[in-house]
Design an enzyme around this catalytic site. Sequence first.
Site, mmCIF file in Angstrom:
data_model
loop_
_atom_site.group_PDB
_atom_site.id
_atom_site.type_symbol
_atom_site.label_atom_id
_atom_site.label_comp_id
_atom_site.label_asym_id
_atom_site.label_seq_id
_atom_site.Cartn_x
_atom_site.Cartn_y
_atom_site.Cartn_z
ATOM 1 N N HIS A 1 0.643 -1.132 -0.340
ATOM 2 C CA HIS A 1 0.115 0.062 -0.143
ATOM 3 C C HIS A 1 0.684 1.664 0.079
ATOM 4 C CE1 HIS A 1 0.762 -1.814 3.972
ATOM 5 N NE2 HIS A 1 0.511 -0.251 4.652
ATOM 6 N N HIS B 1 1.087 5.185 1.351
ATOM 7 C CA HIS B 1 0.255 5.960 2.476
ATOM 8 C C HIS B 1 0.028 7.663 1.328
ATOM 9 C CE1 HIS B 1 -0.186 3.948 6.365
ATOM 10 N NE2 HIS B 1 1.168 3.058 5.082
HETATM 11 P P1 AMP Z 1 1.489 -0.303 7.859
HETATM 12 O O1 AMP Z 1 3.018 -0.051 9.014
HETATM 13 O O2 AMP Z 1 3.008 0.616 5.797
HETATM 14 O O3 AMP Z 1 1.538 -1.895 7.086
HETATM 15 O O4 AMP Z 1 0.715 0.498 7.797
HETATM 16 C C1 AMP Z 1 -1.365 0.326 7.940
HETATM 17 C C2 AMP Z 1 -1.910 0.740 7.721
HETATM 18 O O5 AMP Z 1 -3.350 -0.113 7.544
HETATM 19 C C3 AMP Z 1 -1.831 1.502 9.053
HETATM 20 O O6 AMP Z 1 -1.811 3.051 8.297
HETATM 21 C C4 AMP Z 1 -3.278 1.160 9.327
HETATM 22 O O7 AMP Z 1 -3.653 2.130 10.889
HETATM 23 C C5 AMP Z 1 -4.053 0.372 8.338
HETATM 24 N N1 AMP Z 1 -5.579 0.114 8.075
HETATM 25 C C6 AMP Z 1 -5.009 -1.287 9.151
HETATM 26 N N2 AMP Z 1 -6.346 -1.778 9.261
HETATM 27 C C7 AMP Z 1 -7.138 -0.654 7.905
HETATM 28 C C8 AMP Z 1 -8.714 -1.053 7.978
HETATM 29 N N3 AMP Z 1 -9.226 -2.177 8.076
HETATM 30 N N4 AMP Z 1 -8.879 0.331 7.289
HETATM 31 C C9 AMP Z 1 -7.802 0.905 6.804
HETATM 32 N N5 AMP Z 1 -6.941 0.958 7.328
HETATM 33 C C10 AMP Z 1 -6.099 0.275 7.953
#
Ligand code: AMP
Length: 151
Positions: free
Chosen positions: A105, A107
Amino acid sequence: MPDYPTDPDCLFCKIVAGEIPCHKLYEDDRVLSFLDIGPLSAGHALVIPKGHYETIDRVPAEDAAAMFRIVPALSRAIMRAAGASAWNLLQNNGEAAGQAVGHVHLHIIPRPAGSSRDAPIEGNGLPFNWPTGEIDHKKAGGLAETIRQYV
Ligand code: AMP
Ligand code: ZN
């Protein structure tokens, strides 16, 4: 609609499949974008490929292109809605790099007024003043040559 791999245990695959809800911002046949559930600032969004790929180095070029293709318009829309004029594009690959969800993903993180290189966003973190080193030009030439051969 392209065929893409899925992982039934993956949180983001479940969001793609509509099994877990999200605040959707954008969707096409390869890509989905939605608001991050743990935002660093209002408008913090994620852009994911619909296919399950763990890190960006494993994403087929077409899907990587599709992810980045939408970033300019999406970031403009997010900044307009959030009243921000600056934003960070953040992308973590692997646990050691801070990746928590194993489905690649991007951000998109708007920086609200008052935020700066040194200041956290509304107490939520992401100061940006990371300590940098200095390039070793003697080693850099060889390193660049090696990388060029690997690309
Ligand atoms: P990373 O640390 O780059 O893997 O970021 C994962 C991101 O996914 C974090 O910013 C979380 O807040 C986000 N996240 C986790 N679960 C969900 C969800 N169900 N819907 C939207 N975002 C999510
Ligand atoms: Zn997945």
